[in-house]
Design a protein around this motif. Structure first.
Motif, PDB file in Angstrom:
ATOM      1  N   THR A 112      -4.667  -3.152  -8.878  1.00 14.94           N
ATOM      2  CA  THR A 112      -6.032  -2.612  -8.965  1.00 14.94           C
ATOM      3  C   THR A 112      -6.809  -2.856  -7.680  1.00 14.94           C
ATOM      4  OG1 THR A 112      -6.828  -4.633 -10.028  1.00 14.94           O
ATOM      5  CG2 THR A 112      -6.161  -2.826 -11.464  1.00 14.94           C
ATOM      6  N   GLU A 113      -6.633  -4.037  -7.075  1.00 15.75           N
ATOM      7  CA  GLU A 113      -7.326  -4.328  -5.824  1.00 15.75           C
ATOM      8  C   GLU A 113      -6.891  -3.377  -4.716  1.00 15.75           C
ATOM      9  OE1 GLU A 113      -6.464  -8.418  -5.091  1.00 15.75           O
ATOM     10  OE2 GLU A 113      -7.914  -9.134  -6.565  1.00 15.75           O
ATOM     11  N   ILE A 114      -5.587  -3.149  -4.614  1.00 10.45           N
ATOM     12  CA  ILE A 114      -5.072  -2.247  -3.581  1.00 10.45           C
ATOM     13  C   ILE A 114      -5.545  -0.823  -3.851  1.00 10.45           C
ATOM     14  CG2 ILE A 114      -2.972  -1.249  -2.590  1.00 10.45           C
ATOM     15  CD1 ILE A 114      -1.609  -3.969  -3.104  1.00 10.45           C
ATOM     16  N   THR A 115      -5.524  -0.407  -5.129  1.00  7.88           N
ATOM     17  CA  THR A 115      -5.970   0.938  -5.479  1.00  7.88           C
ATOM     18  C   THR A 115      -7.439   1.128  -5.127  1.00  7.88           C
ATOM     19  OG1 THR A 115      -4.362   0.976  -7.277  1.00  7.88           O
ATOM     20  CG2 THR A 115      -6.092   2.628  -7.345  1.00  7.88           C
ATOM     21  N   ASN A 116      -8.275   0.151  -5.440  1.00  8.48           N
ATOM     22  CA  ASN A 116      -9.698   0.247  -5.092  1.00  8.48           C
ATOM     23  C   ASN A 116      -9.893   0.313  -3.578  1.00  8.48           C
ATOM     24  OD1 ASN A 116     -10.555   0.262  -7.743  1.00  8.48           O
ATOM     25  ND2 ASN A 116     -10.765  -1.963  -7.831  1.00  8.48           N
ATOM     26  N   LYS A 117      -9.085  -0.464  -2.850  1.00  2.88           N
ATOM     27  CA  LYS A 117      -9.182  -0.439  -1.384  1.00  2.88           C
ATOM     28  C   LYS A 117      -8.771   0.926  -0.846  1.00  2.88           C
ATOM     29  CE  LYS A 117      -7.301  -2.364   2.781  1.00  2.88           C
ATOM     30  NZ  LYS A 117      -6.001  -2.614   3.346  1.00  2.88           N
ATOM     31  N   LEU A 118      -7.724   1.509  -1.430  1.00  2.18           N
ATOM     32  CA  LEU A 118      -7.263   2.822  -0.977  1.00  2.18           C
ATOM     33  C   LEU A 118      -8.290   3.914  -1.274  1.00  2.18           C
ATOM     34  CD1 LEU A 118      -3.486   2.646  -1.972  1.00  2.18           C
ATOM     35  CD2 LEU A 118      -4.466   2.411   0.311  1.00  2.18           C
ATOM     36  N   LYS A 169      -1.598  11.349   2.521  1.00  2.00           N
ATOM     37  CA  LYS A 169      -0.256  11.911   2.707  1.00  2.00           C
ATOM     38  C   LYS A 169       0.263  11.628   4.112  1.00  2.00           C
ATOM     39  CE  LYS A 169      -0.706  15.486  -0.752  1.00  2.00           C
ATOM     40  NZ  LYS A 169      -0.681  16.919  -1.066  1.00  2.00           N
ATOM     41  N   GLN A 170      -0.624  11.679   5.097  1.00  2.00           N
ATOM     42  CA  GLN A 170      -0.216  11.364   6.465  1.00  2.00           C
ATOM     43  C   GLN A 170       0.193   9.901   6.596  1.00  2.00           C
ATOM     44  OE1 GLN A 170      -3.643  12.531   8.731  1.00  2.00           O
ATOM     45  NE2 GLN A 170      -2.892  14.628   9.048  1.00  2.00           N
ATOM     46  N   VAL A 171      -0.585   9.016   5.994  1.00  2.00           N
ATOM     47  CA  VAL A 171      -0.263   7.584   6.050  1.00  2.00           C
ATOM     48  C   VAL A 171       1.054   7.315   5.343  1.00  2.00           C
ATOM     49  CG1 VAL A 171      -1.012   5.300   5.252  1.00  2.00           C
ATOM     50  CG2 VAL A 171      -2.651   6.841   6.301  1.00  2.00           C
ATOM     51  N   LEU A 172       1.284   7.965   4.199  1.00  2.00           N
ATOM     52  CA  LEU A 172       2.541   7.792   3.469  1.00  2.00           C
ATOM     53  C   LEU A 172       3.721   8.275   4.308  1.00  2.00           C
ATOM     54  CD1 LEU A 172       4.089   7.068   0.892  1.00  2.00           C
ATOM     55  CD2 LEU A 172       3.622   9.368   0.060  1.00  2.00           C
ATOM     56  N   ALA A 173       3.586   9.415   4.946  1.00  2.00           N
ATOM     57  CA  ALA A 173       4.670   9.935   5.785  1.00  2.00           C
ATOM     58  C   ALA A 173       4.944   9.011   6.972  1.00  2.00           C
ATOM     59  CB  ALA A 173       4.325  11.337   6.271  1.00  2.00           C
ATOM     60  N   LYS A 174       3.887   8.432   7.522  1.00  2.00           N
ATOM     61  CA  LYS A 174       4.031   7.550   8.680  1.00  2.00           C
ATOM     62  C   LYS A 174       4.694   6.229   8.300  1.00  2.00           C
ATOM     63  CE  LYS A 174       1.021   4.802  11.250  1.00  2.00           C
ATOM     64  NZ  LYS A 174      -0.341   4.473  11.574  1.00  2.00           N
ATOM     65  N   ASN A 175       4.365   5.706   7.116  1.00  2.00           N
ATOM     66  CA  ASN A 175       4.870   4.388   6.699  1.00  2.00           C
ATOM     67  C   ASN A 175       6.007   4.478   5.689  1.00  2.00           C
ATOM     68  OD1 ASN A 175       2.955   3.113   8.291  1.00  2.00           O
ATOM     69  ND2 ASN A 175       1.443   3.120   6.657  1.00  2.00           N
ATOM     70  N   GLU A 199       0.836  -1.206   0.000  1.00  2.00           N
ATOM     71  CA  GLU A 199       0.000   0.000   0.000  1.00  2.00           C
ATOM     72  C   GLU A 199       0.868   1.253   0.000  1.00  2.00           C
ATOM     73  OE1 GLU A 199      -2.532  -0.385   3.378  1.00  2.00           O
ATOM     74  OE2 GLU A 199      -3.724  -1.992   2.471  1.00  2.00           O
ATOM     75  N   THR A 200       1.934   1.233   0.789  1.00  2.00           N
ATOM     76  CA  THR A 200       2.827   2.385   0.854  1.00  2.00           C
ATOM     77  C   THR A 200       3.551   2.595  -0.468  1.00  2.00           C
ATOM     78  OG1 THR A 200       3.122   1.911   3.210  1.00  2.00           O
ATOM     79  CG2 THR A 200       4.668   3.445   2.204  1.00  2.00           C
ATOM     80  N   LEU A 201       3.942   1.512  -1.136  1.00  2.00           N
ATOM     81  CA  LEU A 201       4.582   1.640  -2.445  1.00  2.00           C
ATOM     82  C   LEU A 201       3.644   2.289  -3.454  1.00  2.00           C
ATOM     83  CD1 LEU A 201       6.478  -1.763  -2.761  1.00  2.00           C
ATOM     84  CD2 LEU A 201       7.498   0.510  -2.795  1.00  2.00           C
ATOM     85  N   ILE A 202       2.382   1.904  -3.434  1.00  2.00           N
ATOM     86  CA  ILE A 202       1.413   2.489  -4.365  1.00  2.00           C
ATOM     87  C   ILE A 202       1.163   3.953  -4.019  1.00  2.00           C
ATOM     88  CG2 ILE A 202      -0.998   2.402  -5.108  1.00  2.00           C
ATOM     89  CD1 ILE A 202      -0.757  -0.638  -5.064  1.00  2.00           C
ATOM     90  N   LEU A 203       1.048   4.272  -2.743  1.00  2.00           N
ATOM     91  CA  LEU A 203       0.868   5.665  -2.339  1.00  2.00           C
ATOM     92  C   LEU A 203       2.065   6.514  -2.763  1.00  2.00           C
ATOM     93  CD1 LEU A 203      -0.640   5.270   1.251  1.00  2.00           C
ATOM     94  CD2 LEU A 203      -1.829   6.060  -0.808  1.00  2.00           C
ATOM     95  N   ILE A 251       4.385  -7.390  -7.545  1.00  2.00           N
ATOM     96  CA  ILE A 251       2.981  -7.048  -7.344  1.00  2.00           C
ATOM     97  C   ILE A 251       2.326  -7.133  -8.720  1.00  2.00           C
ATOM     98  CG2 ILE A 251       1.365  -5.301  -6.547  1.00  2.00           C
ATOM     99  CD1 ILE A 251       3.626  -4.114  -4.874  1.00  2.00           C
ATOM    100  N   SER A 252       1.324  -7.978  -8.862  1.00  2.00           N
ATOM    101  CA  SER A 252       0.683  -8.176 -10.162  1.00  2.00           C
ATOM    102  C   SER A 252      -0.256  -7.016 -10.480  1.00  2.00           C
ATOM    103  CB  SER A 252      -0.097  -9.490 -10.157  1.00  2.00           C
ATOM    104  OG  SER A 252      -1.180  -9.402  -9.259  1.00  2.00           O
TER     105      SER A 252
END
Length: 104
Positions: free
Chosen positions: A33-39, A59-65, A6-10, A27-28
């Motif tokens: 697409t599944e992770i993007t839809n979940k985000l 942005k907060q989640v990305l900075a944290k992770n 998730e952090t890589l996609i963000l 990551i296939s």
């Protein structure tokens, strides 16, 4: 789905990056697409005029992770290539090639 993926996609969305890094991380396309839809569902990213943008929460989640993205173990920076390795022979071993396989 892991926090790292998730952090890589963000991070890719934030930096307008390329999808190649995600593919190198095994990551296939389907998983992307599944992770993007979940985000989108948890409101970390949003669609705006045919663009994907991070929300303030994203942005907060990305900075944290962000520490999950960086590889700190130096031994994993360059992966060893084992396909070209030649097996070791004894010290006094003499190699005699097959005469039918020689081209000269």
């Amino acid at each position: 789905m892991t926090k790292r993926k998730e952090t890589l996609i963000l991070n890719m969305i934030e930096n307008s990056g390329n999808i190649r890094r995600l593919l190198r991380e095994d990551i296939s396309y389907r998983e992307i697409t599944e992770i993007t839809n979940k985000l989108v569902e948890v409101e970390l990213i949003k669609y705006d005029n045919k663009r994907i943008l991070l929300t303030h929460k994203g942005k907060q989640v990305l900075a944290k992770n962000n520490h999950l993205i960086k590889e700190t173990n130096k031994e994993n920076w360059i992966k060893p290539e084992n396909e070209s390795r030649v097996k070791k022979y004894e010290r006094n071993f003499i190699y005699l090639p097959n005469q039918t396989e020689l081209d000269f």
